[in-house]
Scaffold this motif. Structure first.
Motif, PDB file in Angstrom:
ATOM      1  N   THR A 960       0.867  -1.173   0.000  1.00 52.96           N
ATOM      2  CA  THR A 960       0.000   0.000   0.000  1.00 52.96           C
ATOM      3  C   THR A 960       0.907   1.228   0.000  1.00 52.96           C
ATOM      4  OG1 THR A 960      -1.551  -1.241   1.312  1.00 52.96           O
ATOM      5  CG2 THR A 960      -1.914   1.124   1.147  1.00 52.96           C
ATOM      6  N   VAL A 961       0.609   2.130  -0.878  1.00 53.59           N
ATOM      7  CA  VAL A 961       1.453   3.314  -0.947  1.00 53.59           C
ATOM      8  C   VAL A 961       0.618   4.565  -0.796  1.00 53.59           C
ATOM      9  CG1 VAL A 961       3.348   2.385  -2.305  1.00 53.59           C
ATOM     10  CG2 VAL A 961       1.321   3.215  -3.454  1.00 53.59           C
ATOM     11  N   HIS A 962       1.277   5.557  -0.307  1.00 55.20           N
ATOM     12  CA  HIS A 962       0.659   6.858  -0.143  1.00 55.20           C
ATOM     13  C   HIS A 962       1.002   7.690  -1.385  1.00 55.20           C
ATOM     14  CE1 HIS A 962      -0.778  10.375   1.989  1.00 55.20           C
ATOM     15  NE2 HIS A 962       0.261  11.013   1.492  1.00 55.20           N
ATOM     16  N   VAL A 963      -0.016   8.220  -2.037  1.00 55.41           N
ATOM     17  CA  VAL A 963       0.216   8.938  -3.289  1.00 55.41           C
ATOM     18  C   VAL A 963      -0.025  10.425  -3.099  1.00 55.41           C
ATOM     19  CG1 VAL A 963      -0.496   9.162  -5.686  1.00 55.41           C
ATOM     20  CG2 VAL A 963      -0.567   6.941  -4.593  1.00 55.41           C
ATOM     21  N   GLU A 964       0.916  11.187  -3.503  1.00 52.59           N
ATOM     22  CA  GLU A 964       0.675  12.629  -3.613  1.00 52.59           C
ATOM     23  C   GLU A 964       1.513  13.134  -4.785  1.00 52.59           C
ATOM     24  OE1 GLU A 964       2.132  14.797  -0.284  1.00 52.59           O
ATOM     25  OE2 GLU A 964       3.790  13.450   0.005  1.00 52.59           O
ATOM     26  N   THR A 965       1.279  14.328  -5.174  1.00 57.38           N
ATOM     27  CA  THR A 965       2.070  14.809  -6.305  1.00 57.38           C
ATOM     28  C   THR A 965       2.993  15.920  -5.842  1.00 57.38           C
ATOM     29  OG1 THR A 965       0.403  16.415  -6.902  1.00 57.38           O
ATOM     30  CG2 THR A 965       0.281  14.280  -7.995  1.00 57.38           C
ATOM     31  N   ARG A 979       5.004   6.934  -1.278  1.00 57.85           N
ATOM     32  CA  ARG A 979       5.627   6.625  -0.010  1.00 57.85           C
ATOM     33  C   ARG A 979       5.024   5.322   0.476  1.00 57.85           C
ATOM     34  NH1 ARG A 979       4.325  11.220   2.823  1.00 57.85           N
ATOM     35  NH2 ARG A 979       3.078  10.012   4.263  1.00 57.85           N
ATOM     36  N   LEU A 980       5.868   4.456   0.988  1.00 56.73           N
ATOM     37  CA  LEU A 980       5.379   3.153   1.395  1.00 56.73           C
ATOM     38  C   LEU A 980       4.564   3.288   2.679  1.00 56.73           C
ATOM     39  CD1 LEU A 980       5.576   0.240   0.461  1.00 56.73           C
ATOM     40  CD2 LEU A 980       7.506  -0.044   2.027  1.00 56.73           C
ATOM     41  N   GLN A 981       3.354   2.729   2.674  1.00 54.25           N
ATOM     42  CA  GLN A 981       2.509   2.750   3.871  1.00 54.25           C
ATOM     43  C   GLN A 981       2.561   1.403   4.576  1.00 54.25           C
ATOM     44  OE1 GLN A 981       1.973   5.239   5.090  1.00 54.25           O
ATOM     45  NE2 GLN A 981       0.200   6.427   4.563  1.00 54.25           N
ATOM     46  N   SER A 982       2.272   0.345   3.841  1.00 53.89           N
ATOM     47  CA  SER A 982       2.369  -0.970   4.455  1.00 53.89           C
ATOM     48  C   SER A 982       3.025  -1.900   3.447  1.00 53.89           C
ATOM     49  CB  SER A 982       0.991  -1.475   4.856  1.00 53.89           C
ATOM     50  OG  SER A 982       0.381  -2.145   3.748  1.00 53.89           O
ATOM     51  N   PRO A 983       3.826  -2.860   3.804  1.00 56.51           N
ATOM     52  CA  PRO A 983       4.186  -3.151   5.182  1.00 56.51           C
ATOM     53  C   PRO A 983       4.987  -2.014   5.824  1.00 56.51           C
ATOM     54  CG  PRO A 983       5.575  -4.369   3.669  1.00 56.51           C
ATOM     55  CD  PRO A 983       4.517  -3.719   2.843  1.00 56.51           C
ATOM     56  N   GLN A 984       4.867  -1.923   7.103  1.00 56.46           N
ATOM     57  CA  GLN A 984       5.566  -0.880   7.849  1.00 56.46           C
ATOM     58  C   GLN A 984       7.035  -1.245   7.983  1.00 56.46           C
ATOM     59  OE1 GLN A 984       4.469   1.745  10.455  1.00 56.46           O
ATOM     60  NE2 GLN A 984       3.028   2.237   8.822  1.00 56.46           N
ATOM     61  N   ILE A 985       7.873  -0.378   7.600  1.00 59.37           N
ATOM     62  CA  ILE A 985       9.285  -0.693   7.753  1.00 59.37           C
ATOM     63  C   ILE A 985      10.029   0.353   8.560  1.00 59.37           C
ATOM     64  CG2 ILE A 985       9.498  -2.126   5.712  1.00 59.37           C
ATOM     65  CD1 ILE A 985      10.684   0.361   4.326  1.00 59.37           C
ATOM     66  N   GLU A 986       9.374   1.454   8.784  1.00 56.96           N
ATOM     67  CA  GLU A 986      10.107   2.495   9.511  1.00 56.96           C
ATOM     68  C   GLU A 986       9.880   2.391  11.002  1.00 56.96           C
ATOM     69  OE1 GLU A 986      10.653   6.509   7.277  1.00 56.96           O
ATOM     70  OE2 GLU A 986       8.818   5.568   6.606  1.00 56.96           O
TER      71      GLU A 986
END
Lengths: 986, 253
Positions: A960-965, A979-986
């Motif tokens: 799942t990614v977070h999309v913005e421009t 930006r990566l949302q899941s899986p959580q890696i941070e």
């Protein structure tokens, strides 16, 4: 060299009175003497072409059709102080340096191009010559080619000991002097006589011209006298500074031509087209016939000034230095951000520390990687042909030195092209600060071994970054789409009746000859909603013997577009209609495309019909083609057609016909699939544009109905039938389309990826096996995975291309993707030029009309094929880029989380594909403060997030990614940032 | 080096001519009195041909293609023509020797033989033979046309009765433009035909076209070639009359 003059007695009737024959001895390569004798007739009837000159207008020369070329140079040429009204005569060097200036709309009118100059230019550069010829043909800028070497008074003979260049310069001065005298004599004192102004950058030539009394100037002072100086000055090709001290070489010099030629012959060097990776500007690859895998070219040093698309010569490095393609995303702006354009590259070594570091990882990786990833690696040692064209980009604001702001001093700045594969370009301009934030068109002029970046010049400003006009134009320019409105001469080819044109009611009209009257047939068209250029319509009915009659009716464009007319030439050069999200760049004028040719419902239209008799199990009994007149009963959209077929309450014969069509199309499709046709996928999305303010509001995936494939099947059938027919009639010159089978190596990586990650097999031996194994790559839990694999498989394929049947062996005609032995394009003549050619050839094959000369001429057809192949490709790229731009705009003020798939894994990031928008984008790991290891063999990244759990991210994984421009600084394009949302890696 | 424009948009050809202009023609007859009964030299641009005619005389049975001569010998009501041609090794751009039985030269000789068998009033000289020898000194396109014109002039000089001059000219088609009287560079670049007419009439003695060309292009090419033939006829006729006048003046009649 020896020259001899033979003088003949002037005989009254002919315009030439003296002939001169030149004998030139040239040593051939084998040391044999070759004698070249050429006659050279001098004449007195070559007009000066000034509208002021009464003498030359009186007796104009005629061509074979009796046409007269009108005088070109205007009565009132532009006036510039201090010379007053003048005609310009530039020398060769000026055209080399400032062709863009010549094409500029604001200055340089009434130019006399001397034959001497034109010939010299042709020897220097054929593209420049072609541009100049195009300028003189368009007449818009009033460029007149004066054949001074054939005019008796201006002919100059080479003196003993004189160099060719000196002779040419003298010829130019002589012509200037003659023009001066000629105009003085013929115009007389009654009106103002325009000055003849010689423009040259050669001081010696200028001095001699002054002695002759010819007005002259150098280019810079001429441009300075014009209004709008600054913009024009920037367009002059920058002079490589005259250096006294030998400059330090940043790059290795190219090998000499003879060494390269010898090396290619001996098989040491290889020639091919360089393509730079989308993700890494320091990595290129060259496909050459002698290696199965493309040769890798890594690093700035090895690339050695070659740019994307150049035809290069490479030398293969020793095997110990072979590497594998980069596993990193490397973008230029992040690495060379702080370079100073003014610095003359004297201190730094070629490869900066940072660039070096970016490449370093490859050496390490070598030991661990699977053997097949190692590719033969090479370096560029010569460039055969540059692919330099126009580049659209923007000025790197940080490259403007602070003291230059506000002053008019010429400074050097970086232009960052929109295309990431193109290096930054150094440009000299006086208006650096004014150009920041604008979309700019520029050209590359040179790239010396002593300069780290190529040198270019500014051409024009397209507009503000992110303004729709500028971005659309930038897009069209970037993909070389001709978007100018049609010229008057093209519009003149349209029928005089305009929109009121109708099929003649009287069937004895000559236009009815050879046409079948199919107006009573129940024909309908099925197209996307809102389609205006309807080029196909269908019908089907049951014959008394139980068989079906099926007809495909195509707009009869070749009735309106006759060969060798201005409209034909324009269509041929445009090649295809280009569809952008909000705009259509037509191949044919809109009157034809959306009206006269369009098979609109309820009106009679000329058509070209292919009619088959088929048995109920879709076996073809007979095929025939005819020109016809039809009246479409209805224009459906795919959805409407689907609803009508599905709705059992409709039992009229039109609906019945459509049901027959659907039934047969399914049978045809099955047959095609059984033969091994591929069902490939490409991300197709539609941007919905609210018509009012034309702002994109949403993105949706195109829906497919059964009726889509109905139409598609019959178009394929028609194309295949027509291809067979025209190939039969014209074995040497039929316009066909082929799709070469992809080399096995192309699938190696994908097959391995599937094996490792998903335990699936991909067999690419034949198209049938590939199709089957693609069908088997299904993950029941994830239906989209199959589509993703198909998208990736599509990228391993070669592109289909048009070709002329005489240029290939018959075994190479095959269309791999469609699994057809022969194929052409015939069904969309409104929007593709290849179809127009096929129409003409088919018309001739059925003896409707004789085949025009140009369609029998193999070399000419080959050129047409080459052009439309290129245009077709560019049109696709432009369309995609347009969608990308609009997606960026649609998401401008929104942020959301969506599902995506990992499509590529690099050691420092990965690429995610988002089905919802049909886009893909990289995610850099440097943006995330995490520790990770790169498991190359398994195409996976392992993250040590925290202590207790370990996250693994593998190819094809769903994320799942977070999309913005964001407005990308490097290219000025609005890009989707992920930006990566899941899986959580941070 | 790139090649120059064959036909510029301004309507000028590679050597400065317009589409309908023939190259300079210079011709003379009675140039080799000692070795022949009739002789001529013709220069069309840089193509230069000498022709010698011996006869009519006793048939020797030799001549072009051997067989041709022998077969004709049986028909003893008509004159026998033999044609042989020599193409000098130095006539082209690179020195190259052509063997005597070069097919193209043989074919050209046969073509010329057939043309002049019809043009000469053969029935007036039964059981006799006319030997025609051609020497091509320099080639710059249009070798066949120059040979035909040279033969015509030499036969006139030899006093052989003919129906009219046979005059030949080439025309080519470059894209959509007809070009008259091609030189070597132009010949290499476009389809062209060689046409010969009987004097200034519309009677065609020869039409030779070796390249494929659209049927719609043929007519303009033929029309142009014919006008070229008529022009050449005038030039040749003027030369013959000039020569006649000077002969008359010398004999003091």
């Amino acid at each position: 060299m020896a020259t001899g003059i033979k003088r003949h007695h002037p005989d009254g009737s002919s315009a030439f009175s003296l002939s001169m024959s030149q004998k030139v001895y040239v040593r051939s390569r084998k040391g044999k003497a070759t004698k070249i004798v050429q006659e050279h007739y001098l004449r007195t009837d070559i007009p000066c072409s000034s509208q002021l000159c009464p003498l030359c207008i009186l007796n104009p020369p005629k061509d074979s059709s009796g046409a007269v070329r009108p005088a070109i140079l205007s009565r009132t040429p532009p006036s510039v102080k201090p010379w007053g009204a003048h005609y310009l005569i530039p020398d060769t060097n000026i055209f080399v340096k400032a062709m863009d200036l010549m094409e500029h709309k604001s200055a340089f009118y009434d130019v006399i191009v001397l034959q001497t100059v034109l010939d010299e230019l042709r020897n220097i550069s054929l593209p420049l010559y072609n541009r100049l010829r195009a300028l003189s043909l368009s007449q818009e800028k009033r460029f007149y080619v004066f054949h001074n070497e054939f005019r008796q008074e201006t002919f100059v003979e080479r003196l003993p000991g004189e160099s060719v260049n000196d002779k040419n310069d003298r010829a130019i001065r002589t012509a200037c002097a003659w023009y001066r005298v000629h105009l003085d004599e013929t115009i007389g004192k009654s009106s103002a006589i325009p000055e003849i102004l010689l423009v040259s950058n050669d001081n010696d030539c200028l001095r001699k011209a002054k002695e002759l009394g010819v007005a002259c100037t150098n280019l810079e002072s001429y441009v300075k006298a014009l209004p709008d100086t600054d913009a024009l000055l920037d367009m002059i090709v920058s002079e490589t500074s005259d250096v006294t001290a030998p400059q330090k070489l940043v790059y290795q010099e190219y090998y000499s031509t003879s060494r390269i030629q010898g090396g290619i012959k001996a098989g040491i060097f290889h020639q091919g087209v360089l393509s730079i990776s989308q993700y890494n500007y320091l990595e290129g690859s060259v496909s050459v016939p002698s290696f199965e895998r493309p040769l890798l070219v890594l690093g700035r040093e090895s690339l050695n000034r070659a740019m994307h698309g150049d035809v290069v010569v490479v030398e293969v490095l020793p095997e110990s230095e072979w590497k594998q393609p980069s596993t990193k995303i490397v973008e230029e702006e992040t690495i060379t951000k702080d370079d100073n354009p003014e610095a003359e590259d004297d201190d730094d070594t070629l490869v900066t520390e940072k660039e070096h570091a970016a490449l370093q990882e490859k050496l390490k990786a070598k030991n661990t990687s699977a053997e097949f990833r190692i590719q033969p690696t090479a370096k560029v040692v010569g460039v055969i042909r540059r692919n330099w064209g126009f580049y659209v980009g923007h000025i790197d604001a940080s490259s403007i030195s602070s003291d230059a702001a506000g002053t008019r001093r010429q400074t050097t700045v970086f232009l960052i092209p929109m295309d990431k594969r193109i290096s930054k370009i150094k440009i000299r301009t006086r208006r650096a600060t004014g150009l920041v934030g604008k979309r700019i068109l520029a050209a590359v002029d040179s790239w010396d071994a002593s300069s780290r970046y190529p040198l270019g010049h500014f051409i024009r400003v397209l507009g503000d970054i992110e303004s729709k006009e500028a971005e659309t134009e930038a897009l069209l320019l970037e993909y070389n789409v001709q978007y100018q409105p049609f010229t008057q001469s093209v519009l003149d080819c349209l029928p005089a009746e305009g929109h009121d044109w109708k099929v003649p009611t009287d069937t004895s009209d000559p236009r009815w000859t050879g046409r079948e009257d199919l107006r009573e047939l129940l024909v309908c068209s099925i197209d996307p909603p809102g389609c205006q250029d309807i080029d196909d319509a269908l019908h089907a009915r049951v014959l008394p013997n139980g068989n079906y009659e099926v007809g495909v009716h195509i707009a009869d464009v070749s009735h309106f577009v006759k060969p060798d007319t201005a409209m034909d030439l324009e269509a041929s050069s445009r090649g295809t209609t280009v569809y952008l999200v909000d705009k259509r760049i037509d191949m044919l004028p809109v009157l034809l495309g959306t009206n006269l040719c369009s098979l609109m419902p309820y009106v009679e239209r000329f058509a070209f019909s292919a009619i088959w008799e088929m048995t109920p199990d879709a076996t073809i009994v007979s095929t025939r083609f005819t020109k016809s007149v039809i009246r479409s009963k209805e224009a459906f959209s795919y959805e409407q057609a689907q609803l009508r077929i599905d709705d059992k309450s409709h039992v009229d014969s039109l609906t019945e016909g459509m049901r027959i069509l659907l039934k047969i199309s399914k049978l045809l499709r099955q047959k095609r699939m059984d033969a091994g046709a591929l069902n490939l996928a490409s991300p197709e999305v539609k941007v919905r544009v609210e018509s009012e303010q034309m702002d994109p509001v949403d993105v949706e995936i195109k829906k497919a109905h059964e009726t889509n494939s109905l139409v598609e099947e019959f178009m394929l059938l028609a194309n295949i039938s027509v291809a067979a027919k025209i190939y039969d009639a014209f074995p040497q010159s039929a316009m066909l389309r082929r799709h070469a089978p992809p080399p096995k190596e192309n699938f190696e990586v994908l097959a391995d990826q599937l094996r490792v990650c998903k335990n699936m097999t991909l067999n690419s031996e034949t198209s049938k096996k590939l199709a089957d194994s693609l069908d088997s790559c299904v993950d029941s839990s994830d239906p989209f995975l199959n589509t993703l694999i198909r998208i990736m498989a599509t990228r391993c394929m070669l592109a289909a291309e048009y070709f002329c049947s005489g240029t290939m062996a018959e075994s190479d005609f095959r269309h791999y993707g469609l699994a057809s032995e022969i194929y052409t394009h015939w069904t969309s003549p409104i929007r593709r030029y290849a179809d127009i050619v096929a129409h003409r050839q088919l018309a001739s094959a059925i003896a409707y009309e004789p085949l025009h000369e140009s369609l029998r001429d193999k070399p000419k057809l080959e050129r047409v094929c080459q052009n439309i192949n290129q245009r077709h490709r560019n049109a696709q790229f432009a369309g995609r880029a347009s969608v990308e731009y609009y997606i960026g705009q649609a998401l401008k003020n929104r942020e959301l989380d969506v599902e995506g798939y990992v499509m590529k894994v690099f050691s420092n990031g990965f690429v995610v594909f988002i089905p919802q928008f049909g886009i893909e984008g990289p995610i850099h790991l440097r943006d995330m403060k995490v520790e990770y290891t790169f498991d190359e063999a398994n195409y996976a990244l392992e993250f040590n997030a925290g202590t207790e759990k370990e996250v693994r991210l593998q190819l094809f994984d769903k994320v799942t990614v977070h999309v913005e421009t964001v407005l990308e600084e490097s290219t000025g394009k609005r890009k989707v940032a992920l930006r990566l949302q899941s899986p959580q890696i941070e | 080096m790139s090649r120059p424009e064959i036909y510029s948009p301004e309507g000028l050809r590679i050597d400065g001519r317009r589409w309908n202009e023939v190259r300079h023609v210079r011709c003379a007859i009675n140039t080799h009195q000692a070795s022949s009964d009739g002789s001529s030299i013709i220069e069309q641009g840089n193509t230069k041909v000498i022709c010698n005619v011996v006869g009519p005389g006793e048939p020797t049975g030799g001549g072009v293609g051997g067989s041709g001569g022998n077969q004709r010998a049986k028909d003893d009501n008509r004159v026998i023509l033999t044609v042989k041609a020599v193409v000098a090794p130095f006539s082209t751009i690179d020195r190259r020797k052509r063997s005597g039985n070069d097919n193209r030269v043989q074919e050209m000789c046969l073509t010329i033989q057939h043309i002049f068998e019809e043009a000469v009033m053969g029935h007036l000289q039964p059981r006799s033979q006319i030997e025609i020898s051609l020497y091509v000194l320099s080639q710059d396109g249009g070798m066949l046309q120059a040979c035909i014109n040279a033969v015509s002039l030499a036969l006139v000089d030899a006093g052989i009765p003919m129906y009219d001059y046979v005059c030949a000219c080439t025309a080519g088609m470059y894209d959509k433009e007809v070009l008259l009287d091609l030189n070597r560079l132009e010949e290499n670049d476009m389809p062209f035909l060689t046409m010969a007419t009987l004097g200034a009439t519309r009677k065609v003695a020869l039409m030779q076209l070796e390249t494929r060309v659209g049927i719609d292009r043929l007519e303009p090419m033929m029309a142009a070639a014919m006008s070229g033939c008529h022009h050449l006829r005038d030039v040749m006729d003027a030369e013959v009359r000039k020569h006649g006048k000077s002969r008359l003046a010398r004999t003091g009649v």
